[in-house]
Design an enzyme around this catalytic site. Structure first.
Site, short mmCIF file in Angstrom:
data_model
loop_
_atom_site.label_atom_id
_atom_site.label_comp_id
_atom_site.label_asym_id
_atom_site.label_seq_id
_atom_site.Cartn_x
_atom_site.Cartn_y
_atom_site.Cartn_z
N SER A 47 103.44 106.02 130.10
CA SER A 47 104.30 104.93 130.54
C SER A 47 105.36 105.42 131.53
CB SER A 47 104.93 104.26 129.32
OG SER A 47 105.57 103.06 129.64
N ASP A 67 103.54 98.34 132.48
CA ASP A 67 103.73 97.38 131.41
C ASP A 67 105.16 96.85 131.37
OD1 ASP A 67 105.06 99.57 130.34
OD2 ASP A 67 104.06 99.48 128.39
#
Length: 451
Positions: free
Chosen positions: A104, A245
């Site tokens: 991430s 995300d």
């Protein structure tokens, strides 16, 4: 040894904590557990595997694919794609399992692995615990035609972009948007999606080389975007993290717009269109009090959860709510996805700007943020923070000092010996003063070693 899975899969330093052996073993264990739970009953199982562009993802994806195939799972290798794209494709393709190799927003040396079940949902805690129990255990390996086969899933990017474009309620013609893709998984996808939606796009940090992901760019480093947006005269800018995300924004003046403000804008939009289920927004305890005040004025209820998008999603699914997220820019729109999707969030925000004709600064003005100070106190016994009498007495004193015009939150980290001290107050100076005092009390009273 503590629990291997955290709030967002397994994550750590690639090739030290997250090794090829671990990726292979986790994949085998995941396939075995899902088989035992009956998820593969009556058919040959399939999985979609994707990754972000960091260098270690190359060997970790290969190990993950090898593990799944060795366990009798047919694998569709989707290559470099955002995490929400893999969740979507897992559901859209009817796969039994999805796997993403990504850390991430973490720096390049880190990596991680997370799994999605059928339908593109994150695995429940009980299934993750069962996977850990099955690691490196004895098992009967399939042979001959029973081993899994591997093929490229080349149609994945186009299928995901079509999904994004089908979700937005208004085209983006006339908007000039700067996109910072963090040299990450959205580097190819995001510019295509915004241009095909009608926007004029200026792109930065979209040349991933395996080493530059999140390196001074993306949603955790807005400085370059804040400077560039007013320089090029854009309407606003959007920044994603490495696996796309999450999404944060910058208005035309270069002022950041955080996840709370984005959620407020989208909640009002859905509310006015009659599409906000239960007239409710789900947020975490870290969301600013200004969000609750803004939503109350609009007749929208805010439900708060623990920190972590998985807890937001659990509450959304339990209550049938349509919108939720975090201040960090994780925004979940259940009608269109099962996890936070930065590109979709940015498109929806842009669609709201295009449909209203209002600048982003005006849209973000629906919410007045209370000044907030967040301090991390390391090296302390975080488990004692909720019950320690001196600490709790200091918290009570701070709340009396605020007089109802702010709030105090002490929260233990999920992964480190750290207590996070958050204070909101009418002024930044007052918030800083109270937060520093509480941090000093926590450091003194809960120190792991005597001062």
């Amino acid at each position: 040894m503590g629990r291997l899975f955290g709030t967002d899969g397994v994550r750590g330093l690639a090739n030290r904590d997250i090794t090829a052996e671990l990726a292979l073993d986790l994949s085998v264990a995941a396939a075995r557990v899902l088989a035992e739970e009956g998820e593969f009953a009556g058919h040959r199982p399939t999985a979609v595997v994707g990754r972000d562009p960091r260098a270690s993802g190359e060997f970790l994806a290969a190990a993950t694919i090898a593990g799944l195939a060795s366990a009798g799972v047919d694998v569709w290798d989707a290559g470099v794609l955002p995490t929400p794209a893999i969740a979507f494709l897992t559901a859209a393709a009817g796969a039994d399992l999805g796997a993403v190799l990504s850390a991430s927003h973490n720096p390049m040396p880190d990596n991680g692995i997370k799994f999605f079940s059928r339908g593109g949902h994150k695995l429940p805690d009980a299934t993750e615990d069962a996977i850990e129990e099955h690691l490196r255990g004895d098992w009967e390996r399939p042979t001959g035609a029973a081993v899994g086969r591997v093929k490229r899933y080349d149609e994945g990017p186009e299928r995901y972009i079509e999904h994004l474009l089908g979700a937005i309620p208004h085209r983006l013609d006339g908007l000039h948007i700067v996109l910072d893709t963090a040299d990450g998984a959205a580097s190819a996808i995001a510019p295509q999606a915004f241009e095909r939606a009608g926007a004029r796009v200026t792109v930065i940090a979209a040349e991933p080389d395996g080493l530059n992901i999140n390196d001074g760019v993306g949603s955790t480093h807005l400085e370059g975007l804040c400077t560039l947006v007013p320089q090029v005269g854009a309407d606003f800018g959007l920044a994603f993290d490495g696996d796309a995300d999450r999404c944060l924004a910058v208005d035309a003046t270069g002022t950041p717009v955080d996840g709370d403000q984005i959620m407020a804008i989208l909640a009002i939009d859905l509310h006015q269109r009659g599409a906000l289920a239960g007239d409710t927004l789900v947020a975490t305890v870290m969301s600013n009090e200004g969000l609750l005040q803004a939503m109350a004025r609009e007749g929208i209820t805010v439900k708060r959860t623990d920190v972590g998008d998985r807890y937001v999603l659990e509450e959304m699914r339990r209550g049938g709510f349509a919108l939720g997220g975090e201040q960090s820019g994780h925004v979940i729109m259940l009608e269109h996805g099962t996890t936070g999707d930065g590109v979709l969030t940015g498109l929806m925000l842009a669609a709201r700007a295009a449909s209203t004709g209002k600048p982003l600064a005006e849209l973000a003005g629906c919410m007045a943020r209370l000044p907030q100070c967040l301090l991390n106190v390391p090296g302390v016994d975080k488990h004692a923070v909720d019950d320690h009498p001196v600490v709790q007495s200091a918290v009570a004193d701070a709340e009396r000092d605020l007089g109802g015009l702010g709030r105090v939150l002490l929260r233990k980290s999920g992964t480190e010996p750290v207590v996070r001290v958050m204070v909101e107050a009418a002024s930044a100076e007052h918030a800083q003063q109270i937060a520093q005092h509480l941090a000093d009390v926590v450091a003194s009273e809960l120190a792991l070693t005597p001062a």
